[in-house]
Design a protein around this motif. Structure first.
Motif, short mmCIF file in Angstrom:
data_model
loop_
_atom_site.label_atom_id
_atom_site.label_comp_id
_atom_site.label_asym_id
_atom_site.label_seq_id
_atom_site.Cartn_x
_atom_site.Cartn_y
_atom_site.Cartn_z
N LYS A 153 -26.14 -55.84 -31.76
CA LYS A 153 -27.38 -55.24 -32.26
C LYS A 153 -27.09 -53.94 -33.01
N ASP B 96 -35.83 -51.31 -31.61
CA ASP B 96 -35.58 -52.63 -32.17
C ASP B 96 -36.54 -52.90 -33.33
N ASP B 97 -37.80 -52.50 -33.15
CA ASP B 97 -38.78 -52.64 -34.23
C ASP B 97 -38.38 -51.78 -35.43
N SER C 32 -27.62 -52.82 -37.08
CA SER C 32 -28.33 -51.60 -37.49
C SER C 32 -27.42 -50.70 -38.31
N TRP D 67 -35.38 -50.38 -36.29
CA TRP D 67 -34.15 -50.81 -36.95
C TRP D 67 -34.36 -52.11 -37.74
N SER D 68 -35.27 -52.95 -37.25
CA SER D 68 -35.49 -54.26 -37.88
C SER D 68 -36.47 -54.19 -39.05
#
Length: 229
Positions: free
Chosen positions: A183, A115-116, A187, A118-119
């Motif tokens: 999500k 998550d970190d 991405s 991709w963000s």
């Protein structure tokens, strides 16, 4: 077939409504589906078991337990009893107690790291990744499998979006829940199809490199994340 016969099917997701056998059994009006508990049902289960055992459980702590352990009722109850013993009779089970006693599964850690990454929070993601691969209780090959699964989900969603599918249609087609698809779609929009294929190949190659003695799995995993995020 005797009237006392019971057929038990264990499968993920919804029952196969179009399956001839299922349709035949369903026509007898004797089908019972036991779906895993979700969301508020899991929280209610924990609160009831806590009350039955004289444990004061914060709702936020229950949610943290569910985030770590999922819908495994046995694991949830055993962990609840352990936490009750840890805080002592009459004391509250808080998030702090859960964090002190319950180890989040590898899947949760990988999801947080990805998550970190991709963000765009690469620095945070790489720091967490290094901590994870240096944890002696973790297996780098197993972690690589989880990372590649994450990328494969994004690639599959990308294919559906390129084919004109909506996120709702994609979730149904891939058998995924709406939130993970949402999500993955976010991405997928940040990479081309070719980039995602190249990324997936890099994660898949980790096992091959390890078995061929070309590179350690933990080194290949860190390198793949460094190069593709």
């Amino acid at each position: 077939m005797p009237q006392t016969t019971a057929l038990l099917f264990v499968r993920p997701g919804k029952p196969p409504l179009t399956n001839p056998l299922y349709k035949a059994v369903s026509a007898l009006n004797r089908v019972v589906s036991f779906d895993p508990l979700t969301g508020t049902q899991l929280n209610a289960f924990l609160q009831k078991r806590a009350k039955d055992n004289g444990i004061v459980l914060d709702e936020s702590a229950a949610n943290r337990m569910i985030a770590f352990l999922g819908s495994d009722l046995g694991a949830l109850e055993n962990t609840l009893l352990m936490l009750g013993a840890y805080v002592g009779f009459g004391n509250r089970v808080t998030i702090k107690a859960v964090d002190a006693c319950v180890r989040p599964p590898s899947e949760a850690k990988v999801f947080s790291i990805m998550d970190d990454l991709w963000s765009g929070r690469k620095k945070d993601g790489m720091r967490a990744l290094l901590e994870l691969v240096n944890d002696p209780s973790e297996n780098a090959m197993g972690l690589a499998t989880l990372f590649s699964r994450n990328v494969r989900n994004v690639l599959n969603v990308k294919q559906c979006l390129l084919g004109g599918k909506t996120e709702a249609q994609t979730a149904q087609l891939l058998g995924m829940k709406p939130y993970p698809v949402q999500k993955a779609a976010a991405s997928a929009k940040k990479r081309s199809y070719a980039q995602l294929v190249e990324m997936l190949d890099a994660f898949i190659a980790i096992e091959w490199n390890q078995k061929q003695g070309l590179a350690k799995a933990e080194d290949s995993l860190v390198l793949a994340c460094q190069e593709h995020f």
